[in-house]
Design a protein around this motif. Structure first.
Motif, PDB file in Angstrom:
ATOM      1  N   ASP A 263       0.856  -1.181   0.000  1.00  0.00           N
ATOM      2  CA  ASP A 263       0.000   0.000   0.000  1.00  0.00           C
ATOM      3  C   ASP A 263       0.896   1.237   0.000  1.00  0.00           C
ATOM      4  O   ASP A 263       1.703   1.414   0.923  1.00  0.00           O
ATOM      5  N   ALA A 291      -2.771   4.694  -3.155  1.00  0.00           N
ATOM      6  CA  ALA A 291      -3.518   5.627  -2.302  1.00  0.00           C
ATOM      7  C   ALA A 291      -3.291   7.070  -2.756  1.00  0.00           C
ATOM      8  O   ALA A 291      -2.155   7.521  -2.862  1.00  0.00           O
ATOM      9  N   LYS A 296      -7.134  13.174  -6.882  1.00  0.00           N
ATOM     10  CA  LYS A 296      -7.308  11.733  -7.080  1.00  0.00           C
ATOM     11  C   LYS A 296      -7.313  11.318  -8.557  1.00  0.00           C
ATOM     12  O   LYS A 296      -8.077  10.453  -8.988  1.00  0.00           O
ATOM     13  N   PHE A 299      -6.735   7.567  -8.792  1.00  0.00           N
ATOM     14  CA  PHE A 299      -7.925   6.811  -8.399  1.00  0.00           C
ATOM     15  C   PHE A 299      -8.911   6.752  -9.568  1.00  0.00           C
ATOM     16  O   PHE A 299      -9.421   5.678  -9.929  1.00  0.00           O
ATOM     17  N   GLY A 373      -7.553   3.918  -4.410  1.00  0.00           N
ATOM     18  CA  GLY A 373      -8.402   4.494  -3.371  1.00  0.00           C
ATOM     19  C   GLY A 373      -7.928   5.900  -3.055  1.00  0.00           C
ATOM     20  O   GLY A 373      -6.832   6.295  -3.450  1.00  0.00           O
ATOM     21  N   TYR A 374      -8.758   6.667  -2.350  1.00  0.00           N
ATOM     22  CA  TYR A 374      -8.298   8.005  -1.962  1.00  0.00           C
ATOM     23  C   TYR A 374      -8.854   8.366  -0.594  1.00  0.00           C
ATOM     24  O   TYR A 374      -9.830   7.774  -0.109  1.00  0.00           O
ATOM     25  N   ALA A 375      -8.197   9.334   0.032  1.00  0.00           N
ATOM     26  CA  ALA A 375      -8.598   9.814   1.354  1.00  0.00           C
ATOM     27  C   ALA A 375      -8.801  11.320   1.299  1.00  0.00           C
ATOM     28  O   ALA A 375      -7.976  12.043   0.731  1.00  0.00           O
ATOM     29  N   THR A 404      -5.576   5.176   5.570  1.00  0.00           N
ATOM     30  CA  THR A 404      -7.016   5.369   5.363  1.00  0.00           C
ATOM     31  C   THR A 404      -7.509   4.501   4.212  1.00  0.00           C
ATOM     32  O   THR A 404      -8.544   3.818   4.307  1.00  0.00           O
ATOM     33  N   VAL A 405      -6.775   4.535   3.120  1.00  0.00           N
ATOM     34  CA  VAL A 405      -7.167   3.758   1.937  1.00  0.00           C
ATOM     35  C   VAL A 405      -7.088   2.260   2.229  1.00  0.00           C
ATOM     36  O   VAL A 405      -7.932   1.479   1.773  1.00  0.00           O
ATOM     37  N   LYS A 408     -10.203   1.232   3.979  1.00  0.00           N
ATOM     38  CA  LYS A 408     -11.309   1.156   3.010  1.00  0.00           C
ATOM     39  C   LYS A 408     -11.203  -0.118   2.169  1.00  0.00           C
ATOM     40  O   LYS A 408     -12.206  -0.779   1.884  1.00  0.00           O
ATOM     41  N   TYR A 409      -9.977  -0.447   1.786  1.00  0.00           N
ATOM     42  CA  TYR A 409      -9.754  -1.640   0.959  1.00  0.00           C
ATOM     43  C   TYR A 409     -10.198  -2.906   1.701  1.00  0.00           C
ATOM     44  O   TYR A 409     -10.900  -3.749   1.139  1.00  0.00           O
TER      45      TYR A 409
END
Length: 495
Positions: A263, A291, A296, A299, A373-375, A404-405, A408-409
């Motif tokens: 990650d 991430a 983004k 993403f 993913g994004y935060a 954070t991502v 979520k993952y």
């Protein structure tokens, strides 16, 4: 067998490793990529018994085939020494349900040290190997961390000069202070009234100007790069993923051959691409979690197959990721296009002219191992606070984007594969954002008061890199418009 490097935009332009390192960027704006990536020829079990320097040699010898064993070991041993505050070089820490790979123990407390500590040695060795008589001018754009790490690496290195451009209002106060206080007669730092993409575009334009190259040569200079567009930056980054995996083998967390996820907080795409190349070398990685922060663009690309930089540029608390043109993605595009330089060149032209390109369905299918993913800013701050409260561990803003991502993952997929999170900077580099996330009351304090509060809170001694700039004198105060970057270069070189 010698490994050949080829331009992503012209199949006929080739180079040895040392030539690619020296040149930095290929002609026509292309990037050098290896024709193939050799498989590791030492077992993962044996690598698990080695220290960082030994693992580095086993990885780099396969990619830098025109370096002798003595040359390569000299570069490695000169780079990974007491400049790092731990003999382990890159510790792996088990916190908050993941393994944080701390890549910030070098002299400028960011992951860029991992590659920029060795690049000056690779570059000067390459110059000797190729009979270069010109002085090498390192031309670099930075979103915050590359600049200082490159300046520290090349300061007063004979036969080199280094010029760093950064967005004047797009880096943290600590990042800026680190750069503008840099000593060294061969160093020059310029803030530009634009963003990182403007700086990067300006630098690439100078690299691809044939007339300028000829003029520079007449004056006894040639450009090279310390950005991750230089393969001499990318290959050393492969090392720490192999190292992290083998530490998990060494401590019994996994068995050799078991898969892990990686990650990475991602801006210019170099750090995550290095992990992808390590997998090509044989490292068992299942998923690459890419991430992003509020910028983004990556993403959206992984979601749709369309890369579109035509959007608002957002300044965030993770400025090293505030990027809309992810240069190293081109190397991945070239790969999934079947190493087709013509197809890749066509897409990159679309990016330059229209700001957008779309890959084919066949190409998109080859990205299945990537998860984007994004935060948001609020999520990033909440993660810093949460990890501190749950594990008594303080992470910086970029690492918090990745954390954070990752959360979520896992929630989305249920995948519990052991995961290595690239922890790319010390929290001391982004003290205000980190401390405000833990408690907004801290906002009334000065930057260096916050440094002392962070030491109390974390129990981690203030890094020397921060102590050095407390009272350091500003030595670089040049600011220019993005259109005037070349004029600043010529002025510094007196040409």
């Amino acid at each position: 067998m010698e490994l050949i490097y080829r331009s992503t935009r012209n199949a006929n332009e080739t180079a040895t490793a040392s030539q690619a390192i020296l040149k930095g960027l290929a002609n026509e704006g292309g990037l050098f990529v290896p024709d193939s990536i050799p498989a590791l020829d030492v077992s993962l079990e044996d690598l698990a018994k080695m220290n960082y320097q030994q693992v580095a040699y086993e990885v780099m010898k396969l990619m830098f085939t025109d370096f002798t064993e003595a040359e390569l070991k000299h570069c490695i041993d000169s780079a990974y020494d007491s400049k790092f505050d731990t003999p382990v070089i890159a510790p792996l820490v088990n916190k908050a349900g993941a393994y944080y790979l701390e890549l910030f123990h070098g002299s400028t407390i960011a992951f860029k040290d991992m590659a920029l500590s060795i690049l000056p040695y690779l570059l000067t060795t390459s110059a000797k190997k190729n009979g270069v008589k010109n002085e090498i001018v390192i031309l670099t754009a930075t979103s915050g961390d590359t600049g200082k790490a490159a300046l520290a690496g090349f300061a007063d290195v004979p036969g080199t000069k280094i010029i760093v451009f950064y967005p004047k209002h797009g880096v943290s106060p600590i990042q800026e202070k680190q750069m503008v206080t840099q000593k060294g007669d061969n160093t020059f730092v310029v803030g530009i009234t634009g963003n990182f993409d403007d700086a990067q575009t300006g630098v690439k334009k100078m690299f691809s100007d044939a007339e300028l190259a000829k003029y520079m040569d007449e004056k006894g200079y040639q450009f090279s790069s310390a950005n991750s567009i230089n393969i001499g930056r990318l290959v050393p980054q492969m090392v720490y993923y192999v190292y992290a995996y083998t530490r998990l083998v060494a401590d019994g967390t996994i068995k050799a051959g078991d898969k892990i996820n990686v990650d990475v907080p991602t801006g210019n795409f170099g750090n995550i691409l290095a992990a992808y190349y390590a997998k090509e070398m044989g490292l068992p990685i299942a998923k690459f979690i890419c991430a992003s922060n509020d910028n983004k663009v990556l993403f959206d690309f992984f979601q749709t197959g369309t890369y579109d930089r035509n959007r608002e540029f957002i300044l965030t608390t993770s400025p090293s990721m505030d990027i809309l043109i992810s240069s190293n993605l081109e190397r991945l595009i070239y790969k999934i296009a079947g190493n087709d330089a013509e197809k890749n060149s066509e897409l990159m032209k679309e990016l330059t002219t229209d700001g957008v390109y779309t890959i084919t369905d066949d190409m998109k299918a080859k990205l299945a191992e990537f998860y984007g993913g994004y935060a948001t800013e609020a999520e990033t701050a909440a993660t810093i606070k949460k990890v501190y409260e749950s594990d008594d561990y303080i992470i910086d803003t970029h690492t918090a984007v990745a954390a954070t991502v990752y959360e979520k993952y896992v929630a989305e997929t249920g995948d519990k594969t052991p995961t290595v999170i690239a922890s790319t900077a010390s929290p001391y580099k982004f003290t205000r954002s980190v401390m405000n996330a833990i408690d907004p009351e801290y906002d009334s304090k000065t930057d260096f008061e916050l440094v002392d509060e962070l030491e109390k809170l974390s129990g981690v001694k203030v890094p020397q890199a921060i102590e050095d700039i407390r009272s350091a004198k500003v030595l670089h105060d040049t600011v220019c418009d993005k259109e005037d970057m070349l004029a600043e270069v010529k002025g510094f070189l007196n040409i």
